[in-house]
Motif scaffolding. Sequence first.
Motif, mmCIF file in Angstrom:
data_model
loop_
_atom_site.group_PDB
_atom_site.id
_atom_site.type_symbol
_atom_site.label_atom_id
_atom_site.label_comp_id
_atom_site.label_asym_id
_atom_site.label_seq_id
_atom_site.Cartn_x
_atom_site.Cartn_y
_atom_site.Cartn_z
ATOM 1 N N ILE A 145 -29.781 -10.257 -10.385
ATOM 2 C CA ILE A 145 -30.449 -11.508 -10.010
ATOM 3 C C ILE A 145 -31.186 -11.314 -8.698
ATOM 4 C CG2 ILE A 145 -30.030 -13.877 -9.232
ATOM 5 C CD1 ILE A 145 -27.825 -14.025 -11.387
ATOM 6 N N ARG A 146 -30.555 -10.630 -7.752
ATOM 7 C CA ARG A 146 -31.227 -10.336 -6.476
ATOM 8 C C ARG A 146 -32.444 -9.441 -6.695
ATOM 9 N NH1 ARG A 146 -25.471 -9.798 -4.917
ATOM 10 N NH2 ARG A 146 -24.967 -11.584 -3.555
ATOM 11 N N SER A 147 -32.281 -8.402 -7.519
ATOM 12 C CA SER A 147 -33.404 -7.509 -7.799
ATOM 13 C C SER A 147 -34.543 -8.268 -8.466
ATOM 14 C CB SER A 147 -32.941 -6.364 -8.708
ATOM 15 O OG SER A 147 -34.018 -5.532 -9.069
ATOM 16 N N ALA A 148 -34.202 -9.146 -9.397
ATOM 17 C CA ALA A 148 -35.224 -9.933 -10.094
ATOM 18 C C ALA A 148 -35.988 -10.821 -9.125
ATOM 19 C CB ALA A 148 -34.571 -10.782 -11.181
ATOM 20 N N ALA A 149 -35.279 -11.415 -8.168
ATOM 21 C CA ALA A 149 -35.944 -12.280 -7.190
ATOM 22 C C ALA A 149 -36.986 -11.503 -6.397
ATOM 23 C CB ALA A 149 -34.902 -12.882 -6.247
ATOM 24 N N VAL A 183 -39.019 -13.592 0.733
ATOM 25 C CA VAL A 183 -37.851 -14.134 1.431
ATOM 26 C C VAL A 183 -37.338 -15.414 0.770
ATOM 27 C CG1 VAL A 183 -37.008 -15.076 3.607
ATOM 28 C CG2 VAL A 183 -38.417 -13.005 3.611
ATOM 29 N N PRO A 184 -38.201 -16.415 0.461
ATOM 30 C CA PRO A 184 -37.684 -17.602 -0.235
ATOM 31 C C PRO A 184 -37.071 -17.273 -1.595
ATOM 32 C CG PRO A 184 -39.835 -18.053 0.718
ATOM 33 C CD PRO A 184 -39.625 -16.575 0.819
ATOM 34 N N ASN A 185 -37.663 -16.319 -2.322
ATOM 35 C CA ASN A 185 -37.091 -15.919 -3.614
ATOM 36 C C ASN A 185 -35.653 -15.440 -3.445
ATOM 37 O OD1 ASN A 185 -39.742 -16.289 -4.355
ATOM 38 N ND2 ASN A 185 -39.960 -14.353 -5.429
ATOM 39 N N LEU A 186 -35.447 -14.596 -2.439
ATOM 40 C CA LEU A 186 -34.110 -14.048 -2.216
ATOM 41 C C LEU A 186 -33.134 -15.130 -1.768
ATOM 42 C CD1 LEU A 186 -32.642 -11.378 -2.423
ATOM 43 C CD2 LEU A 186 -33.240 -10.910 -0.038
ATOM 44 N N LEU A 187 -33.608 -16.074 -0.962
ATOM 45 C CA LEU A 187 -32.747 -17.175 -0.538
ATOM 46 C C LEU A 187 -32.338 -18.048 -1.726
ATOM 47 C CD1 LEU A 187 -34.513 -18.249 2.784
ATOM 48 C CD2 LEU A 187 -32.366 -16.979 2.535
ATOM 49 N N VAL A 188 -33.281 -18.303 -2.626
ATOM 50 C CA VAL A 188 -32.950 -19.085 -3.824
ATOM 51 C C VAL A 188 -31.935 -18.330 -4.686
ATOM 52 C CG1 VAL A 188 -33.873 -19.968 -6.003
ATOM 53 C CG2 VAL A 188 -35.115 -20.368 -3.873
ATOM 54 N N ALA A 189 -32.111 -17.017 -4.826
ATOM 55 C CA ALA A 189 -31.162 -16.216 -5.596
ATOM 56 C C ALA A 189 -29.765 -16.300 -4.996
ATOM 57 C CB ALA A 189 -31.634 -14.766 -5.653
ATOM 58 N N GLU A 190 -29.669 -16.215 -3.661
ATOM 59 C CA GLU A 190 -28.363 -16.302 -3.013
ATOM 60 C C GLU A 190 -27.747 -17.683 -3.209
ATOM 61 O OE1 GLU A 190 -26.571 -13.892 -1.724
ATOM 62 O OE2 GLU A 190 -28.164 -12.474 -2.237
ATOM 63 N N TRP A 191 -28.588 -18.718 -3.150
ATOM 64 C CA TRP A 191 -28.067 -20.064 -3.382
ATOM 65 C C TRP A 191 -27.514 -20.195 -4.796
ATOM 66 C CZ3 TRP A 191 -29.919 -23.881 -6.812
ATOM 67 C CH2 TRP A 191 -29.266 -25.120 -6.691
ATOM 68 N N LEU A 192 -28.236 -19.652 -5.772
ATOM 69 C CA LEU A 192 -27.765 -19.714 -7.159
ATOM 70 C C LEU A 192 -26.452 -18.949 -7.339
ATOM 71 C CD1 LEU A 192 -31.132 -19.152 -9.071
ATOM 72 C CD2 LEU A 192 -29.805 -21.268 -8.967
ATOM 73 N N LEU A 193 -26.320 -17.836 -6.620
ATOM 74 C CA LEU A 193 -25.121 -17.014 -6.764
ATOM 75 C C LEU A 193 -23.902 -17.615 -6.071
ATOM 76 C CD1 LEU A 193 -26.721 -13.492 -6.229
ATOM 77 C CD2 LEU A 193 -25.717 -14.362 -8.348
#
Length: 202
Positions: A145-149, A183-193
């Motif tokens: 998921i992080r890689s995809a972001a 950066v926002p993509n990765l933050l959204v991924a972390e929020w989802l996780l």
Amino acid sequence: MPLLLRTRVVAFWILSLAVALASWRWAVFGVAASMEVMLYHALARPVAFYAHVGFAPVALALLPLQFWTRLRVRRPGLHRWLGRLYGLSILLSGLGGLVLALTTEAGPAAAWGFGLLAVIWLAVTARAVQLAMARRIAEHRRWMIRSAALTFGAVTLRLELPVLVVLFGFDTGYQVVSWLAWVPNLLVAEWLLWRPRPAVAA
């Protein structure tokens, strides 16, 4: 599947494949005609340039397939081989992108933004591959998921850059997008996780 989720999935597929195909325009029209702003990289460091622009679209095109549950369940062998190709594409593209970031003429903000993206992209995907090889599938999925972001940053960059250019001009807009694309993509991924999950009634 709820309508909103279905819409998001369809948009994910369309945007990933459309941007991947559009990214290969240099192969049809040439770098000078289709990517003039990157021409100096193609002339000065062709190996890094073509590794990046050649293999980043491969990773992006494979991205929806890696999250396709039906393929993963019915054809696990194909899923694994596509995953290997995804990882190899990021290895080649990420290394090429790191060289381009370190030698960019767009300024230190862009160099740091795209350089950190390349390093984190390589590290996160390597971790996802390592976990898959160790058969730690639940952890592998989280790192994917992080890689995809980060891979999807190729899409967000192309959506954001025209707006930023209108607001700030190309030079400033390009420096801003070197961070805003991922950066926002990765933050959204972390929020989802890490978001709290609703409790399941016994």
